[in-house]
Design a protein around this motif. Sequence first.
Motif, PDB file in Angstrom:
ATOM      1  N   THR A 213      -3.907 -25.310  20.527  1.00  0.00           N
ATOM      2  CA  THR A 213      -4.749 -24.181  20.915  1.00  0.00           C
ATOM      3  C   THR A 213      -5.936 -24.602  21.773  1.00  0.00           C
ATOM      4  N   GLY A 214      -6.270 -25.901  21.785  1.00  0.00           N
ATOM      5  CA  GLY A 214      -7.404 -26.377  22.563  1.00  0.00           C
ATOM      6  C   GLY A 214      -8.739 -25.933  22.011  1.00  0.00           C
ATOM      7  N   SER A 215      -8.804 -25.675  20.700  1.00  0.00           N
ATOM      8  CA  SER A 215     -10.036 -25.151  20.110  1.00  0.00           C
ATOM      9  C   SER A 215     -11.183 -26.165  20.200  1.00  0.00           C
ATOM     10  N   ARG A 217     -11.599 -28.553  22.511  1.00  0.00           N
ATOM     11  CA  ARG A 217     -12.039 -28.669  23.903  1.00  0.00           C
ATOM     12  C   ARG A 217     -12.887 -27.466  24.296  1.00  0.00           C
ATOM     13  N   PHE A 218     -12.477 -26.284  23.899  1.00  0.00           N
ATOM     14  CA  PHE A 218     -13.256 -25.087  24.236  1.00  0.00           C
ATOM     15  C   PHE A 218     -14.597 -25.078  23.512  1.00  0.00           C
ATOM     16  N   LYS A 220     -16.399 -27.760  22.799  1.00  0.00           N
ATOM     17  CA  LYS A 220     -17.291 -28.669  23.528  1.00  0.00           C
ATOM     18  C   LYS A 220     -17.792 -28.024  24.820  1.00  0.00           C
ATOM     19  N   GLU A 221     -16.895 -27.327  25.536  1.00  0.00           N
ATOM     20  CA  GLU A 221     -17.320 -26.665  26.766  1.00  0.00           C
ATOM     21  C   GLU A 221     -18.337 -25.566  26.473  1.00  0.00           C
ATOM     22  N   TRP A 222     -18.169 -24.892  25.349  1.00  0.00           N
ATOM     23  CA  TRP A 222     -19.115 -23.829  24.988  1.00  0.00           C
ATOM     24  C   TRP A 222     -20.493 -24.410  24.687  1.00  0.00           C
TER      25      TRP A 222
END
Length: 235
Positions: A213-215, A217-218, A220-222
């Motif tokens: 799901t890339g949770s 990674r998202f 960290k970007e947030w």
Amino acid sequence: MPESLDDLTAEESELLEEMWTLNLPFPDQDKPLAYSVTIDPLAFFPAYCRLSSLYEKHGFRRFSAIPLHRSLIQSHVQIDTVILYSHILCITWRDAEAVEKVNLWMRICNLHTKAFRSRHGMQFEGSITTDGTSVSVYLKHPEADKYGKCSSGKKSATTLTAEVTVLYVEKNLPACRAAENVIVIDPNKHDILYCQDGNGTFRYTANQQAVETGSRRFAKEWQQMKAGSIDLIES
């Protein structure tokens, strides 16, 4: 309350004499008074007018037993089997009992039309409403009570508990042992899903879910975006 008529005061005696002048029609012993009022309201109309005038004369709070019409459109009235044979067909109860209900309704209605056709397990049981132009046909389930509810469709709490208990694993151990392919799922593992059968093990871990799901990674970007101008916009 006075024990006899001799104990009444002059005013109470006058009221009693006036009530005796109402001249109510003698109701049928086989039918309730409310039914007699419904099928023949004009017979009770003079007594109603007299009673209303007495209320006004003695200063009592007046009432309206007959609702006022707010529209010139004729309201729908219900016709059941009793009203059918007694007021439309004008036959006695004995004559009506000697004939099937369907045959009574066939004398005034075409029961083969689409409106009277049975649907979804419900069928015509002898009740319609009409305003003289349109007709509404009432269908009823054979197992429904007089209020239209099916008691057979509702299960008791004891029955529901027994049905759920039968589904437990300990109640089906012989069937599981005799089965050729048994899949065991253990919810106490640290994985999201852990299944095992005779051919191997299937696992679905939280780390696998995060990768797919890339949770992470998202997230960290947030956090990086919040370090810029997002905090100012949120405030």
